[in-house]
Every structure is written in structure tokens, then in C-alpha cells.
Design a protein around this motif. Structure first.
Motif, short mmCIF file in Angstrom:
data_model
loop_
_atom_site.label_atom_id
_atom_site.label_comp_id
_atom_site.label_asym_id
_atom_site.label_seq_id
_atom_site.Cartn_x
_atom_site.Cartn_y
_atom_site.Cartn_z
N GLU A 171 0.73 -1.30 -0.07
CA GLU A 171 -0.07 -0.03 0.02
C GLU A 171 0.82 1.15 0.13
O GLU A 171 0.42 2.27 -0.56
N ILE A 172 2.00 1.23 0.62
CA ILE A 172 2.64 2.43 0.90
C ILE A 172 3.93 2.54 -0.24
O ILE A 172 4.38 3.94 -0.50
N LEU A 173 4.43 1.56 -0.81
CA LEU A 173 5.47 1.46 -1.77
C LEU A 173 4.85 1.87 -3.17
O LEU A 173 3.76 1.67 -3.41
N PRO A 174 5.72 2.48 -4.04
CA PRO A 174 5.21 2.83 -5.61
C PRO A 174 5.19 1.46 -6.03
O PRO A 174 5.51 0.45 -5.85
N ASP A 175 4.44 1.82 -7.32
CA ASP A 175 4.23 0.50 -8.25
C ASP A 175 5.45 -0.16 -8.90
O ASP A 175 5.00 -1.39 -9.20
N TYR A 176 6.43 0.54 -8.67
CA TYR A 176 7.47 -0.46 -9.37
C TYR A 176 8.03 -1.27 -8.20
O TYR A 176 8.75 -2.30 -8.68
N PHE A 177 7.51 -1.58 -7.27
CA PHE A 177 7.60 -2.61 -6.38
C PHE A 177 6.64 -3.65 -6.51
O PHE A 177 5.46 -3.33 -6.50
N GLN A 178 6.94 -4.96 -7.10
CA GLN A 178 5.76 -5.94 -7.52
C GLN A 178 5.93 -7.11 -6.61
O GLN A 178 7.19 -7.60 -6.32
N GLN A 179 4.69 -7.50 -6.59
CA GLN A 179 4.86 -9.03 -5.91
C GLN A 179 5.27 -10.00 -6.60
O GLN A 179 4.63 -10.26 -7.61
N ILE A 180 6.09 -10.62 -6.10
CA ILE A 180 6.96 -11.78 -6.99
C ILE A 180 6.65 -13.32 -6.61
O ILE A 180 7.05 -14.15 -6.99
N GLY A 181 5.85 -13.27 -5.37
CA GLY A 181 5.40 -14.79 -4.95
C GLY A 181 4.64 -14.27 -3.72
O GLY A 181 4.43 -13.20 -3.39
N LYS A 182 4.22 -15.44 -3.11
CA LYS A 182 3.39 -15.27 -1.91
C LYS A 182 3.82 -14.23 -0.83
O LYS A 182 3.11 -13.81 -0.37
N SER A 183 5.25 -14.60 -0.64
CA SER A 183 5.62 -14.00 0.56
C SER A 183 6.90 -13.00 0.26
O SER A 183 7.71 -12.59 1.13
N GLN A 184 6.91 -12.25 -1.13
CA GLN A 184 7.80 -11.43 -1.31
C GLN A 184 7.44 -10.26 -2.38
O GLN A 184 6.57 -10.47 -2.95
N ILE A 185 7.88 -9.21 -2.04
CA ILE A 185 7.85 -8.26 -3.16
C ILE A 185 9.31 -7.69 -3.56
O ILE A 185 10.12 -7.55 -2.69
N ALA A 186 9.27 -7.20 -4.99
CA ALA A 186 10.87 -6.92 -5.23
C ALA A 186 10.71 -5.64 -5.84
O ALA A 186 9.90 -5.23 -6.64
N ASN A 187 11.87 -4.77 -5.84
CA ASN A 187 12.14 -3.51 -6.41
C ASN A 187 12.27 -3.80 -8.12
O ASN A 187 13.37 -4.26 -8.19
N SER A 188 11.41 -3.80 -8.90
CA SER A 188 11.35 -4.08 -10.29
C SER A 188 12.61 -3.25 -10.73
O SER A 188 13.08 -3.96 -12.17
N LEU A 189 12.79 -2.14 -10.44
CA LEU A 189 13.95 -1.12 -10.91
C LEU A 189 15.40 -1.70 -10.55
O LEU A 189 16.30 -1.30 -11.25
N GLU A 190 15.59 -2.51 -9.72
CA GLU A 190 16.84 -3.10 -9.36
C GLU A 190 17.08 -4.64 -9.66
O GLU A 190 18.02 -4.84 -9.42
#
Length: 92
Positions: free
Chosen positions: A49-68
């Protein structure tokens, strides 16, 4: 922008761009940067909810910074391995 991460009674300001990924492990939330790992009381959905859209959920238990993300290595026998730019850290 900064994400405020509260852990161990202290608050840390972490640049959003410095966050590589966030994971849940044994019901605890960990925020990974290049050189540190912060334990947080926030849930994964709170970070979504608080991070920008470039943080994407990559699994049930992870969010990754897609720019990195520098590479996603697929394997037929296991979960893809994700590598990050300017870091030796990886996640599955």
C-alpha cells in the motif's frame, strides 16, 4: 521518498530506491537493502500500500523492487532465481 521502518524500538528512514526486496519468513517481515536487513512489524500488504508501483509482488511472500532486478534465471527443476543490480543478494 523514504520508507520508515520500525524495528527493535527504533525507526529507520530507508530510501525506497535502496530497498531490493521484502520477504516474509517464519511469519516475520524482512526488508533487504544492499548492505542491511531490517526486521519490520509491518505486513507485506502494508508495504504494498505504501510503496510505489515499481515494487511488484513476485511470490506469495515477497515484493521486489523491479527497477533493481538485473536477471531472472529460470530453472525447470526449481523456482526462478532473481538477482539484483549492484548487489550480491538474490531471492527465489
Amino acid at each position: 521518498m523514504y520508507a520508515v521502518i520500525e524495528t527493535g524500538g527504533k525507526q529507520y528512514q530507508v530510501k525506497e530506491g535502496d530497498i531490493l526486496f521484502i520477504e516474509i519468513n517464519n511469519r516475520k517481515t524482512y526488508v533487504h537493502t544492499n548492505d542491511k536487513v531490517y526486521k519490520s512489524h509491518l505486513l507485506l500488504r502494508d508495504f504494498k500500500e505504501i510503496l510505489p508501483d515499481y515494487f511488484q509482488q513476485i511470490g506469495k511472500s515477497q515484493i521486489a523492487n523491479s527497477l533493481e532486478i538485473s536477471a531472472i534465471n529460470k530453472s525447470f527443476s526449481s523456482t526462478p532465481k532473481i538477482s539484483f543490480r549492484h548487489s550480491s543478494k538474490t531471492t527465489w
